[in-house]
Write a protein that holds these residues in place. Structure first.
Motif, short mmCIF file in Angstrom:
data_model
loop_
_atom_site.label_atom_id
_atom_site.label_comp_id
_atom_site.label_asym_id
_atom_site.label_seq_id
_atom_site.Cartn_x
_atom_site.Cartn_y
_atom_site.Cartn_z
N LEU A 27 0.97 -1.28 0.77
CA LEU A 27 -0.17 0.24 0.34
C LEU A 27 1.15 1.77 -0.24
CD1 LEU A 27 -3.37 0.39 2.04
CD2 LEU A 27 -1.57 2.54 1.97
N HIS A 28 1.99 1.65 0.77
CA HIS A 28 2.16 2.84 1.27
C HIS A 28 3.59 2.28 -0.53
CE1 HIS A 28 1.00 3.34 5.36
NE2 HIS A 28 0.93 2.40 5.46
N LEU A 29 4.09 1.74 -0.59
CA LEU A 29 4.89 1.51 -1.45
C LEU A 29 4.26 2.25 -2.95
CD1 LEU A 29 7.35 -1.36 -1.57
CD2 LEU A 29 8.09 1.27 -2.03
N SER A 30 3.06 1.84 -3.01
CA SER A 30 2.44 2.01 -4.14
C SER A 30 2.85 3.53 -4.66
CB SER A 30 1.37 1.92 -4.36
OG SER A 30 -0.34 2.32 -3.51
N GLY A 31 2.85 4.65 -3.22
CA GLY A 31 2.37 5.80 -3.19
C GLY A 31 3.40 6.50 -3.67
N ALA A 32 5.12 5.79 -3.32
CA ALA A 32 6.18 6.35 -2.90
C ALA A 32 6.23 5.89 -4.41
CB ALA A 32 6.78 5.64 -2.17
N PHE A 33 5.96 5.15 -5.06
CA PHE A 33 6.28 4.76 -6.44
C PHE A 33 5.68 6.03 -7.37
CE2 PHE A 33 7.88 0.27 -5.90
CZ PHE A 33 9.26 0.26 -6.34
N ALA A 38 -6.71 6.34 7.55
CA ALA A 38 -7.56 7.14 6.71
C ALA A 38 -7.71 6.33 5.00
CB ALA A 38 -6.36 8.46 6.49
N ARG A 39 -7.30 5.14 4.89
CA ARG A 39 -7.29 4.60 3.81
C ARG A 39 -6.47 5.32 2.24
NH1 ARG A 39 -9.32 0.67 5.64
NH2 ARG A 39 -11.65 1.29 6.75
N ARG A 40 -4.97 6.06 3.14
CA ARG A 40 -3.77 6.20 2.09
C ARG A 40 -2.92 5.54 1.90
NH1 ARG A 40 -5.85 12.81 3.27
NH2 ARG A 40 -7.76 13.11 2.25
N PRO A 41 -1.83 5.41 1.07
CA PRO A 41 -0.59 5.84 1.10
C PRO A 41 0.10 6.76 2.54
CG PRO A 41 -1.42 4.91 -1.14
CD PRO A 41 -2.56 6.52 -0.15
N VAL A 42 1.46 6.78 3.51
CA VAL A 42 1.32 7.47 3.35
C VAL A 42 1.97 8.65 2.80
CG1 VAL A 42 3.70 6.24 4.04
CG2 VAL A 42 2.59 7.83 6.18
N GLU A 43 2.36 8.43 1.70
CA GLU A 43 3.24 9.03 0.73
C GLU A 43 2.72 10.54 0.30
OE1 GLU A 43 5.31 11.38 -2.06
OE2 GLU A 43 5.99 10.05 -0.71
N ILE A 44 1.04 9.89 0.50
CA ILE A 44 -0.34 11.00 0.62
C ILE A 44 -0.71 11.38 1.73
CG2 ILE A 44 -2.71 11.38 -0.66
CD1 ILE A 44 -1.46 8.94 -2.93
N ASN A 45 -0.70 10.64 2.88
CA ASN A 45 -1.68 10.96 3.85
C ASN A 45 -0.56 12.50 4.89
OD1 ASN A 45 -3.89 10.21 5.61
ND2 ASN A 45 -2.10 9.85 7.15
N ASP A 46 0.89 11.45 4.31
CA ASP A 46 1.24 12.49 5.41
C ASP A 46 3.04 12.79 4.96
OD1 ASP A 46 2.96 13.88 7.66
OD2 ASP A 46 2.82 12.39 9.59
N PRO A 47 3.40 13.14 3.90
CA PRO A 47 4.50 13.33 2.80
C PRO A 47 6.03 13.69 3.69
CG PRO A 47 2.78 15.06 2.28
CD PRO A 47 2.08 14.20 2.94
N LYS A 48 5.52 14.79 4.31
CA LYS A 48 6.98 15.42 5.22
C LYS A 48 7.21 14.17 6.54
CE LYS A 48 5.52 19.91 4.01
NZ LYS A 48 5.92 21.69 4.44
N SER A 49 6.36 13.43 6.71
CA SER A 49 6.74 12.75 8.17
C SER A 49 8.04 11.41 7.70
CB SER A 49 5.77 11.52 7.94
OG SER A 49 5.47 10.71 7.11
N ALA A 50 8.20 11.06 8.52
CA ALA A 50 9.32 10.09 8.54
C ALA A 50 9.24 8.62 8.02
CB ALA A 50 10.59 9.79 9.64
N ALA A 51 8.17 8.50 8.49
CA ALA A 51 7.96 7.00 7.52
C ALA A 51 6.99 7.50 5.51
CB ALA A 51 6.04 7.13 8.44
N ALA A 52 7.13 7.94 5.20
CA ALA A 52 6.87 8.86 3.98
C ALA A 52 8.23 9.08 3.22
CB ALA A 52 6.06 10.32 4.27
N GLU A 53 9.08 9.27 3.94
CA GLU A 53 10.37 9.49 3.50
C GLU A 53 11.43 8.27 3.55
OE1 GLU A 53 13.97 10.49 1.91
OE2 GLU A 53 12.39 12.02 2.30
N CYS A 54 10.95 7.12 5.14
CA CYS A 54 11.47 5.74 4.47
C CYS A 54 11.07 5.37 3.31
CB CYS A 54 11.20 4.93 5.78
SG CYS A 54 12.03 5.31 7.17
N MET A 55 9.97 5.61 3.15
CA MET A 55 9.40 4.32 2.11
C MET A 55 9.42 4.99 0.71
SD MET A 55 7.08 2.00 2.14
CE MET A 55 6.70 0.99 3.29
N ARG A 56 9.88 6.67 0.49
CA ARG A 56 10.27 6.73 -0.68
C ARG A 56 12.08 6.31 -1.07
NH1 ARG A 56 7.95 11.73 1.06
NH2 ARG A 56 9.29 12.86 2.02
#
Length: 268
Positions: free
Chosen positions: A20-26, A230-248
């Motif tokens: 789920l989260h990788l889809s947002g990062a990709f 929230a039914r969202r990839p973290v890249e979309i839900n919280d793009p500035k978070s450490a979690a989103a950065e990890c996925m990127r």
């Protein structure tokens, strides 16, 4: 187009969450992504749309239609579900898939190739991510037959690492049907850096598998769970978070590793 499946015989290792989260990062990197839920539990599907909608889907609107002889070779367009997010499409799963998840996939004849035939017909995508159930039955077997690469998510603890040897055996067996299947690597997920046990297991994994352990580590962070709620990839839900950065970082490393693997085939 490249296809990656997430496989581990152990449940709770983070396969669905990672897909789920990788889809947002990709997607953020400009990749057009198709997610295929090959798990009868439908966890990935529910992560996007919630349990009620997914449980109500008819078989013909799920990945199970690929395995149903009465629907074989029919129009596959009803399988594709759009998401609210640009560059991400979806093929969902629910309980209808259970009846096709045979414990001895080698005995299922041409059904071993159902996902592969579907993927081979795809157009308009850069990446296909396949989420697999916590077993090595027909669904996981099909995913590996259809894939170019396998990622093996593993928490750095005893229960998480127990399923690794069977996964490696299965990969070697699947190569009789898909000789080009390659291990992209073990992905250390759900790590808590504060735990000595987690640090020790990570060291052991890296010592044992060396280059077959991805450099990126996915920590246990609340932002991942909040995004799924929230039914969202973290890249979309919280793009500035450490979690989103990890996925990127993970998405970038996967793309880089695939590029290297293309020029230097895996020896093991």
């Amino acid at each position: 187009m490249k296809t990656i499946c997430m496989v581990n015989e152990k449940g709770g290792v983070g396969k669905s969450t990672l897909c789920l989260h990788l889809s947002g990062a990709f997607a953020a990197l400009g990749q057009r992504v198709l997610l295929i839920d090959a798990d009868p539990q439908g966890s990935l599907s529910k992560g996007f749309w919630g349990p009620q909608k997914i449980e109500e889907l008819e078989l013909c609107h799920t990945v199970a239609a690929l395995f149903d002889e009465s629907l074989y070779a029919s129009d596959v367009r009803p399988l594709f579900q759009p998401t609210l997010f640009e560059r991400i499409m979806f093929v969902p799963a629910n309980d209808h898939l259970k009846r096709f998840n045979h414990p001895v996939p080698e005995e299922t004849g041409m059904r071993q190739y159902m996902l592969r035939e579907f993927v081979d017909r795809l157009e308009g995508f850069d990446l296909v991510l396949i989420d697999c159930p916590p077993n090595l039955y027909t669904c996981s077997w099909n995913a590996m037959v259809a894939s170019d690469y396998v990622v093996i998510p593993v928490p750095p603890e005893d229960f998480g690492t127990q399923g690794l040897r069977p996964v490696h055996r299965a990969i070697n067996q699947v190569r009789t049907l898909n000789p080009s299947l390659r291990r992209l690597g073990h992905l250390i997920a759900r790590r808590d850096q504060r735990l000595v046990m987690h640090r020790n297991y990570e060291q052991r994994l890296r010592k044992t598998y060396q280059q077959l352990v991805l450099n990126t580590v996915i920590p246990e962070l609340t932002a991942y769970k909040t995004a799924i709620t929230a039914r969202r990839p973290v890249e979309i839900n919280d793009p500035k978070s450490a979690a989103a950065e990890c996925m990127r970082c993970l998405a970038a490393e996967i793309l880089e590793r695939m590029s290297v693997r293309e020029s230097k085939p895996e020896a093991a």
